[in-house]
Motif scaffolding. Structure first.
Motif, short mmCIF file in Angstrom:
data_model
loop_
_atom_site.label_atom_id
_atom_site.label_comp_id
_atom_site.label_asym_id
_atom_site.label_seq_id
_atom_site.Cartn_x
_atom_site.Cartn_y
_atom_site.Cartn_z
N GLU A 37 31.40 16.84 53.43
CA GLU A 37 30.06 17.12 52.89
C GLU A 37 30.04 18.45 52.14
O GLU A 37 29.44 18.58 51.07
N LEU A 38 30.71 19.46 52.70
CA LEU A 38 30.81 20.75 52.02
C LEU A 38 31.53 20.62 50.69
O LEU A 38 31.15 21.26 49.70
N ALA A 39 32.56 19.78 50.66
CA ALA A 39 33.30 19.57 49.41
C ALA A 39 32.43 18.88 48.38
O ALA A 39 32.44 19.25 47.20
N LEU A 40 31.66 17.88 48.79
CA LEU A 40 30.77 17.19 47.86
C LEU A 40 29.72 18.13 47.30
O LEU A 40 29.25 17.96 46.17
N ALA A 41 29.34 19.13 48.10
CA ALA A 41 28.35 20.11 47.65
C ALA A 41 28.98 21.22 46.82
O ALA A 41 28.27 22.12 46.34
N GLY A 42 30.30 21.18 46.63
CA GLY A 42 30.99 22.21 45.87
C GLY A 42 31.11 23.52 46.60
O GLY A 42 31.29 24.57 45.99
N ALA A 43 31.02 23.47 47.94
CA ALA A 43 31.02 24.71 48.73
C ALA A 43 32.40 25.11 49.21
O ALA A 43 32.60 26.25 49.64
N VAL A 44 33.39 24.19 49.17
CA VAL A 44 34.74 24.50 49.60
C VAL A 44 35.73 23.86 48.64
O VAL A 44 35.39 22.95 47.89
N GLU A 45 36.96 24.33 48.72
CA GLU A 45 38.04 23.71 47.96
C GLU A 45 39.33 23.84 48.73
O GLU A 45 39.48 24.70 49.60
N VAL A 46 40.27 22.96 48.42
CA VAL A 46 41.58 22.99 49.04
C VAL A 46 42.56 23.59 48.05
O VAL A 46 42.70 23.10 46.92
N GLU A 47 43.24 24.66 48.46
CA GLU A 47 44.21 25.29 47.57
C GLU A 47 45.48 24.46 47.46
O GLU A 47 45.82 23.69 48.36
N GLU A 48 46.16 24.62 46.36
CA GLU A 48 47.44 23.95 46.18
C GLU A 48 48.46 24.49 47.19
O GLU A 48 48.47 25.67 47.51
N LYS A 49 49.31 23.60 47.70
CA LYS A 49 50.39 24.03 48.59
C LYS A 49 51.35 24.91 47.80
O LYS A 49 51.71 24.60 46.67
N ARG A 50 51.79 26.00 48.41
CA ARG A 50 52.67 26.94 47.72
C ARG A 50 54.13 26.76 48.09
O ARG A 50 54.99 27.45 47.57
N GLY A 51 54.40 25.83 48.97
CA GLY A 51 55.78 25.57 49.35
C GLY A 51 55.85 24.34 50.23
O GLY A 51 54.85 23.89 50.79
N TRP A 53 57.08 23.82 53.15
CA TRP A 53 56.78 24.00 54.57
C TRP A 53 55.40 24.58 54.81
O TRP A 53 55.00 24.76 55.97
N GLN A 54 54.69 24.90 53.79
CA GLN A 54 53.35 25.48 53.94
C GLN A 54 52.29 24.39 53.92
O GLN A 54 52.45 23.35 53.28
N THR A 55 51.21 24.66 54.63
CA THR A 55 50.08 23.73 54.68
C THR A 55 49.01 24.17 53.70
O THR A 55 48.72 25.36 53.58
N ALA A 56 48.45 23.20 52.98
CA ALA A 56 47.37 23.53 52.04
C ALA A 56 46.19 24.12 52.80
O ALA A 56 45.79 23.62 53.85
N LYS A 200 38.27 15.24 46.19
CA LYS A 200 39.34 14.33 46.64
C LYS A 200 40.35 15.06 47.51
O LYS A 200 40.83 14.51 48.50
N ASP A 201 40.67 16.30 47.16
CA ASP A 201 41.62 17.06 47.96
C ASP A 201 41.05 17.31 49.37
O ASP A 201 41.78 17.20 50.36
N ALA A 202 39.78 17.64 49.45
CA ALA A 202 39.16 17.89 50.76
C ALA A 202 39.08 16.62 51.58
O ALA A 202 39.32 16.63 52.80
N ILE A 203 38.74 15.51 50.94
CA ILE A 203 38.68 14.23 51.65
C ILE A 203 40.07 13.82 52.13
O ILE A 203 40.26 13.40 53.28
N ALA A 204 41.07 13.95 51.26
CA ALA A 204 42.44 13.61 51.65
C ALA A 204 42.91 14.47 52.81
O ALA A 204 43.53 13.97 53.77
N ALA A 205 42.62 15.77 52.75
CA ALA A 205 43.04 16.67 53.82
C ALA A 205 42.31 16.35 55.13
O ALA A 205 42.91 16.35 56.21
N SER A 206 41.02 16.05 55.02
CA SER A 206 40.22 15.75 56.22
C SER A 206 40.68 14.45 56.86
O SER A 206 40.87 14.38 58.08
N THR A 207 40.84 13.41 56.05
CA THR A 207 41.22 12.11 56.62
C THR A 207 42.65 12.15 57.16
O THR A 207 42.95 11.49 58.15
N ALA A 208 43.53 12.92 56.53
CA ALA A 208 44.89 13.07 57.06
C ALA A 208 44.85 13.75 58.43
O ALA A 208 45.58 13.35 59.35
#
Length: 225
Positions: A37-51, A53-56, A200-208
Motif C-alpha cells: 500500500e505504501l508503494a502504491l501511494a509512492g511513499a516507499v521504493e526498493v533500491e537496486e541490489k548492489r551485489g 550477496w546483498q539484499t535489496a 512492482k519492485d515493492a510487490i515482488a519483494a513483499s510477496t517473495a
C-alpha cells in the motif's frame, strides 16, 4: 476507503465462524500488504541490489505521513533506516492484526465475539456483521480472475498478495474454471506489466518475503511432526 491489509483480512476471515485462515503466517501477509500500500501511494521504493550477496533495501520516499494512522506508523518504521523487505514485512505485520480488526469493527464490518473453548480457554472471533464491502471486493476479484476483466491497481495488488499466499483460487467462485486456471490467471495478473517499477519492485519483494515465511513455516511444521 479500506486499506489493502483490511481487505486481505476480510477475505481470510470466515464470515460465520469469525476465525482466520492462514493464521500461522498472517502477520507476514499483513506486513506485506502494508508495504504494498505504501508503494502504491509512492511513499516507499526498493533500491537496486548492489551485489549478488546483498539484499535489496526498502527506503521511505515520502516526507508527509499518510492520513491513516496504521499506514503512518508503517511508514515511520520504514523511515527509521533502510531494511530488506523480508525484515520489514515482519516488523510491519507484528501485532497489526488486532489494530486492523478493531478498525473493521469500528466500520461495522465485523464484531468481536469472546468465549471460551471447552469452557476454559479464552478466545476472540470476528464474525461478519455487514459483508457489503467484502462482497464488492470479491466481485472485483472474480471479474479479474474468472471473467477476464482488467482490474485496477489495488485489485491487482490484492491478487498478487493472495497469489503469494496460495489462496487466490479459494477466494472466488470458479464458475466453470479449474483451480489451476484461476491460479495461473492470478500469477499472470500479478506478474504483468501494470505498475510503475517502484510499485512492482515493492510487490515482488513483499510477496517473495511472504513466500519465504510460508515455506519456512511448512518446514518447521514438517520437522515437528
Amino acid at each position: 476507503m479500506t486499506l489493502i491489509a483490511e481487505d486481505l483480512l476480510l477475505l481470510l476471515l470466515d464470515d460465520a465462524k469469525g476465525t482466520l485462515a492462514a493464521s500461522s503466517y498472517l502477520p507476514t501477509a499483513l506486513g506485506g500488504a502494508l508495504l504494498v500500500e505504501l508503494a502504491l501511494a509512492g511513499a516507499v521504493e526498493v533500491e537496486e541490489k548492489r551485489g549478488f550477496w546483498q539484499t535489496a533495501k526498502v527506503r521511505a520516499t515520502a516526507t508527509t505521513p499518510p492520513q491513516d494512522p496504521l499506514l503512518a506508523a508503517a511508514l515511520a518504521t520504514v523511515a527509521e533506516k533502510e531494511r530488506s523487505a523480508q525484515d520489514l514485512v515482519g516488523r510491519l505485520g507484528k501485532g497489526v492484526k488486532d489494530d486492523l480488526l478493531a478498525s473493521l469493527e469500528r466500520r461495522g464490518m465485523v464484531q468481536a465475539r469472546r468465549d471460551k473453548v471447552l469452557g476454559l480457554f479464552p478466545r476472540t472471533t470476528w464474525p461478519a456483521v455487514d459483508s457489503t464491502h467484502e462482497d464488492a471486493v470479491r466481485r472485483a476479484l472474480t471479474a479479474a480472475l474468472v471473467s477476464g476483466a482488467e482490474p485496477d491497481d489495488r485489485t491487482r495488488a490484492l491478487v498478487a498478495l493472495l497469489d503469494a499466499l496460495g489462496r487466490a483460487h479459494r477466494t472466488v467462485e470458479h464458475q466453470g474454471m479449474s483451480a489451476g486456471e484461476v491460479r495461473r490467471r492470478a500469477k499472470a495478473l500479478a506478474d504483468g506489466d501494470w505498475a510503475a517499477k517502484a510499485v512492482k519492485d515493492a510487490i515482488a519483494a513483499s510477496t517473495a518475503a511472504m513466500s519465504t515465511a510460508i515455506a519456512a513455516g511448512g518446514v518447521a511444521a514438517a520437522a515437528s511432526s
